[in-house]
Scaffold this motif. Structure first.
Motif, PDB file in Angstrom:
ATOM      1  N   UNK A 965       0.859  -1.183   0.000  1.00  0.00           N
ATOM      2  CA  UNK A 965       0.000   0.000   0.000  1.00  0.00           C
ATOM      3  C   UNK A 965       0.893   1.231   0.000  1.00  0.00           C
ATOM      4  N   UNK A 966       0.749   2.070  -1.015  1.00  0.00           N
ATOM      5  CA  UNK A 966       1.602   3.227  -1.161  1.00  0.00           C
ATOM      6  C   UNK A 966       1.103   4.447  -0.413  1.00  0.00           C
ATOM      7  N   UNK A 967       1.596   5.592  -0.809  1.00  0.00           N
ATOM      8  CA  UNK A 967       1.263   6.871  -0.186  1.00  0.00           C
ATOM      9  C   UNK A 967       0.697   7.796  -1.251  1.00  0.00           C
ATOM     10  N   UNK A 968      -0.398   8.442  -0.948  1.00  0.00           N
ATOM     11  CA  UNK A 968      -1.056   9.325  -1.906  1.00  0.00           C
ATOM     12  C   UNK A 968      -0.113  10.416  -2.378  1.00  0.00           C
ATOM     13  N   UNK A 969      -0.062  10.604  -3.702  1.00  0.00           N
ATOM     14  CA  UNK A 969       0.737  11.674  -4.283  1.00  0.00           C
ATOM     15  C   UNK A 969       2.207  11.377  -4.412  1.00  0.00           C
ATOM     16  N   UNK A 970       2.626  10.138  -4.094  1.00  0.00           N
ATOM     17  CA  UNK A 970       4.041   9.806  -4.189  1.00  0.00           C
ATOM     18  C   UNK A 970       4.230   8.566  -5.054  1.00  0.00           C
ATOM     19  N   UNK A 971       5.222   8.645  -5.939  1.00  0.00           N
ATOM     20  CA  UNK A 971       5.562   7.516  -6.806  1.00  0.00           C
ATOM     21  C   UNK A 971       6.635   6.686  -6.097  1.00  0.00           C
ATOM     22  N   UNK A 972       6.266   5.464  -5.729  1.00  0.00           N
ATOM     23  CA  UNK A 972       7.140   4.611  -4.923  1.00  0.00           C
ATOM     24  C   UNK A 972       7.431   3.325  -5.676  1.00  0.00           C
ATOM     25  N   UNK A 973       8.697   3.025  -5.808  1.00  0.00           N
ATOM     26  CA  UNK A 973       9.105   1.735  -6.369  1.00  0.00           C
ATOM     27  C   UNK A 973       9.238   0.730  -5.231  1.00  0.00           C
ATOM     28  N   UNK A 974       8.648  -0.458  -5.436  1.00  0.00           N
ATOM     29  CA  UNK A 974       8.661  -1.508  -4.432  1.00  0.00           C
ATOM     30  C   UNK A 974       9.415  -2.726  -4.943  1.00  0.00           C
ATOM     31  N   UNK A 975      10.271  -3.287  -4.111  1.00  0.00           N
ATOM     32  CA  UNK A 975      10.906  -4.572  -4.363  1.00  0.00           C
ATOM     33  C   UNK A 975      10.602  -5.478  -3.178  1.00  0.00           C
TER      34      UNK A 975
END
Length: 991
Positions: A965-975
């Motif tokens: 689950x990411x954060x609103x307004x932020x582009x997050x790369x997940x590994x």
């Protein structure tokens, strides 16, 4: 047998006539023992062959293994000079003479996954239960029983051949046949003249044939074949040895249906954690392409279809596990492995096109784009692509043709000058348009198609007398092959719009742009074109006018230009005369020199270079021998002073390198200075960039200076700015004693890793003899292959095959260089390690690098089975996302999964710093669904800034996924790194 005992006498210790007569070291019997060792090895190989032919293999296995080990130990002791008799020479041989060759593939089984017991599936005797192991030698059956270590697969339209790439005929030197099909096309693999073979791939003991009759999956470890078409999946009722027999088919399983029957391409990939087949190897995931879409066949048999009205012509798995597909309209779709059917457009996470950042090279309407991992090819040339999975617009591309090569262009690269191969002086012609300002008349412009023209207030007014497309024309003298810059200002009056275009006498055209029907403001635009005639018809026209309506044009200009090779295609005008010569002896990249107050490049105001307050970079290569040499400047100069925002870079009076940014001329500038001298007569790579609120200067891949943004806090956009290369706008400090090459600009700040790669790859192009463009005379890329061992890429064209290592071409093969081919029209290439297969319009040839006997005998020991794998994905909001790939859970399996998650916000600063650890146990009974035993347990402590972010494991159908689950307004790369322990009916292994 005495060979083994004799070989034991040979050793690497000191020779002694009495105590150690078999020694290799020292003086005395050394030469004699080496000669004797060679003969013993040859005898050992003969002994092994005799055992394989005359004895039960399993009974003889221990003796053969002993000899084999002794051979390896002996080879390790042999020194240079004694291996002459063990050298295998380079091979350049014709495999097949046929005009029907459609596909080739080098299948190196040594790259397959090992079986669960840590061995290779085709070790001698391991496939002795298969039908092909017991075939008698014949027209379509070679002498060898076991599946060859390296198979050269040749697919004709109605026939296929498997040659042993490492088994060379002792007389002809041609790789000997292992197995083949007859030319009727009605056996194990169904095909025919109206439904031919189109493609071939192989992995983990499976060979995949795409034909007009569907996808055929041939198992060499299971001795069977299955066929997929638009009705489903069915087993071909026969063995591999019955490949030339008309076979019946079993029951159709409708859930295996593809979007269409005719297959145009096939590829396969092994995702870590995949279930094992009965041979103990992970089952590959298959990608099948059709004119109605793409199908992904998962290891559990589930077929997922990505439908598309255009269909897909080429596709492949990328190294990170994502899938890339190309459409006929020059779009490249990229996305994760899908687990549910969908439209391809909704599935794709990334779509590359002609007019976007990291753009597709424009190959012309209707021309398909061929694709392999890291490269694309089409009618206009070759593209190398470095993907950024987290931020697709921040990747890098490099274009290559027979005439030019751009080097790496990171992010939204909007300028690439001086990247051409052409040598010799280039002189500006001055203005070629007569009366392009319309100060007093409309003379020299000939109306046609129902219009009248007149000069009105210093503009050309076109008035329509009919509701038809109309134009006014001037013939401009041009030189065939020369690049020109066409510039014009235009607007609509009362007409629907105005269009400025360049056209040759053969009616070819390059469109500049159309004014919006809602705007009456002037639009200034420019674009480059290459002349194909000695006269070019310059047309100013509109297709949206009716009787009495008007459109307006002004400041029409055509001048000789240096071409821009970025996707923007806006070159720079050549002023005076400049010299172009190779950057090094025999190199193909060209250096520009001869700069002075009157000899330079200049680009008119280009809104694409108005980077404002955003990240940006200018970069390229220079060589200087004295101080005070100007590289470039973008700004406005009038009345003896610089006005408005400006950026420039130059070699200062001390021989150091300086870059300056200012939003107010040069009176208050932010300087970034590298004080070490760069005037050593060597080529250097420079980059000046803004990243956030910091200016950076890089030299030769190293950040050498930084400066915080102070004065230039406002926008650097300047509607009056021009770009000048080689001299300052006031004509001072020209680069008289400097050479420049590959000057580029981008609306992006490359990452440190990208900058280091750019320098490392491009520096090789500035060495003696360095090649960087496609070999031959054709830029039409017809075939592509990436070597999985070395990363080298082979590009076939209408005039031979070019092989690249990075951006440097390391080999060019055509009919004059090869015995194997008589045609340069390449239809397919496959490169793997030291083996290259080329299919042309007339034959299939194979090229092998020379190898030493030590390499041929010592093939290496087992490697560990698995060590975890990584699932990846990108979130842009606070919604949950299932990363890919996922972990399949089979029936009657119990699986423990541990996953370690890391999430990073893309960009220079990570504002979240997300890490999680999770562990869970899942089981699935026969005929049942996946069940979580207990709950998902945390492993260690979570780290996060925003409390709503999270990571866990989740059941999705037949799989377990890493869910974030990411954060609103932020582009997050997940590994998410998985460690899997699996206990099933068939086997137990760690992936």
């Amino acid at each position: 047998m005495s060979t083994a005992s004799d070989m034991r006498l040979i050793n690497g210790r000191e020779y002694n006539e009495n105590t150690n007569p078999g020694g290799l070291a020292g003086v005395g019997g050394m030469d004699e023992n080496f000669e004797r060792a060679i003969h013993l090895m040859a005898q050992a190989l003969d002994d092994m062959a005799a055992y394989l032919q005359s004895a039960n293999f399993l009974a003889a296995q221990a003796a053969v293994a002993t000899i084999y080990q002794l051979c390896q130990a002996l080879v390790a002791q042999i020194t240079m000079g004694s291996t002459q008799a063990l050298a295998f020479p380079a091979v350049d041989k014709l495999l097949l003479s046929s005009t029907a060759a459609v596909a080739t593939f080098i299948y190196d089984t040594r790259l397959d996954d090992l079986t669960a017991d840590g061995r290779r599936w085709n070790e001698p005797g391991r496939c002795s239960a298969m039908s092909y192991w017991h075939e008698a030698q014949g027209t379509y059956t070679g002498v060898k029983r076991d599946v060859s270590a390296v198979l050269a697969i040749s697919a004709l339209k109605e026939q296929w051949y498997l040659h042993d790439a490492l088994d060379l005929d002792p007389v002809t030197g041609v790789p000997r046949l292992w197995r083949a099909s007859n030319p009727t096309g009605n056996g194990l693999v169904m095909c025919g003249s109206t439904a031919p073979i189109t493609s071939v791939y192989a992995r983990n003991g499976y060979i995949y044939f795409g034909t007009g009759m569907g996808l055929h999956v041939v198992s060499l470890t299971g001795d069977w074949c299955e066929r997929y078409d638009n009705s489903g999946r069915r087993r071909r009722l026969g063995t591999f040895a019955q490949r030339n027999t008309v076979l019946q088919e079993g029951q159709v399983i409708a859930s295996g249906a593809l979007p269409a029957t005719a297959i145009v391409g096939v590829h396969a990939h092994v995702y870590p954690g995949s279930p094992l087949d009965l041979a103990g190897m992970p089952i590959p995931t298959i990608l099948a392409l059709t004119a109605a879409g793409a199908s992904i066949i998962h290891p559990n048999g589930q077929v997922v279809n990505l439908t598309d009205a255009f269909g897909f012509t080429f596709g492949c798995f990328l190294r990170d596990g994502r899938i890339a597909l190309t459409r006929g309209d020059q779009l490249v779709y990229i996305g994760p492995p899908p687990y549910a059917s969908a439209s391809a457009a909704s599935w794709a996470q990334v779509i590359h096109s002609i007019g976007s950042s990291v753009a597709v090279l424009n190959n012309g309407a209707g021309n398909a784009i061929r694709i392999t991992d890291g490269a694309e090819g089409g009618a206009s040339g070759l593209t190398f692509r470095e993907h950024d999975a987290a931020n697709p617009g921040a990747g890098m591309i490099a274009y290559v043709t027979t005439a030019w090569a751009t080097g790496w262009m990171p992010g939204d690269c909007r300028l690439a000058l001086m990247c051409d191969r052409t040598v010799g002086n280039i002189s500006g012609s001055g203005e070629l348009v007569v009366n392009g300002t319309f100060d007093s008349s409309a003379s020299n412009w000939t109306p046609s198609g129902g219009v009248s023209v007149a000069a009105v207030s210093g503009e050309l007014q076109i008035t329509f007398s009919a509701s038809v497309g109309a134009a006014t024309v001037q013939m401009v003298p041009t030189t065939v092959g020369q690049n020109y810059l066409l510039s014009t200002t235009y607007r609509r009056g009362t007409a629907g719009g105005a269009l400025a275009a360049q056209a040759t006498n053969t009616a070819q055209s390059v469109q500049l742009g159309i004014v919006s029907t809602s705007s009456t403001s002037n639009v200034t635009n420019f674009s480059q074109f290459t002349a194909s005639d000695t006269q070019t018809a310059l047309r100013l026209w509109s297709t949206m006018g009716t009787t009495g309506e008007t459109a307006y044009f002004d400041n029409i200009s055509v001048k000789v230009a240096a071409p821009d090779r970025s996707y923007k295609s806006k070159g720079a005008v050549v002023n005076g005369t400049l010299q172009r010569a190779p950057v090094a002896t025999g190199a193909e990249m060209v250096a520009w020199s001869g700069f002075s107050a009157s000899n330079y490049l200049e680009q008119p105001y280009n809104a694409d270079l108005d980077f404002g307050t955003g990240d940006h970079a200018y970069f390229g290569w220079f060589k200087a021998t004295t101080a005070a040499q100007w590289i470039f400047a973008r700004g406005a100069y009038a009345g003896g002073t610089f006005t408005g925002p400006i950026i420039d870079a130059y070699i200062n009076g001390s021989g150091g390198f300086t870059a300056r940014w200012s939003n107010n001329g040069m009176s208050t500038a932010d300087p970034t200075v590298y004080s070490t001298s760069v005037i050593d007569g060597l080529w250097h790579f420079f980059m000046v960039l803004r990243r956030g609120n910091v200016f950076e200067l890089w030299i030769d891949g190293v950040r050498v200076a930084t400066y915080p943004v102070t004065v230039a806090t406002g926008s650097l956009s300047n509607a009056a700015a021009t770009l000048r290369v080689g001299v300052q706008h006031n004509g001072q400090i020209p680069a008289t004693n400097a050479s420049l090459s590959m000057f580029r600009g981008t609306a992006y700040a490359p990452t440190p890793a990208q900058i280091r790669k750019m320098f490392a790859d491009e520096s090789l192009l500035f060495q003696d003899g360095a090649k960087c463009v496609l070999g031959g005379t054709s830029s039409n890329v017809t075939a592509l292959s990436t070597c999985p061992m070395t990363g080298r890429r082979a590009a076939g064209t209408d005039d031979g095959t070019s092989i690249f290592a990075g951006l440097r071409r390391v080999s060019y093969l055509d009919e004059s260089a090869l015995v194997a081919t008589t045609s340069d029209t390449v239809r397919s290439v496959s490169l793997c390690g030291g083996v290259l297969a080329i299919g042309t319009a007339a034959e299939v040839g194979v090229v092998l690098d020379a190898i030493a006997g030590k390499e041929a005998i010592a093939v290496g020991g087992p490697r560990p089975v698995g060590a975890g794998f990584i699932a990846r994905g990108v979130t842009t909001d606070g919604a949950a996302l299932d990363l890919a790939p996922r972990v399949p859970i089979g029936e009657r399996e119990t699986v423990m999964i541990e996953a370690r998650f890391v999430g990073r916000v893309t960009g220079a600063a990570d504002t979240e710093r997300l890490t999680y650890g999770r562990r869970a146990t899942y089981y699935r009974d026969a005929g049942g669904a996946i069940i979580l035993q207990g709950s998902v347990q945390p492993v260690g402590s979570d780290t996060e800034v925003t409390s709503t972010a999270d990571a866990t494991l989740a059941i999705v159908g037949d799989w377990v996924s890493a869910r974030v689950t990411g954060v609103s307004g932020k582009r997050i790369r997940w590994d998410a790194t998985f460690i899997i322990t699996r206990l099933s009916e068939e086997t137990s292994y760690a992936a």
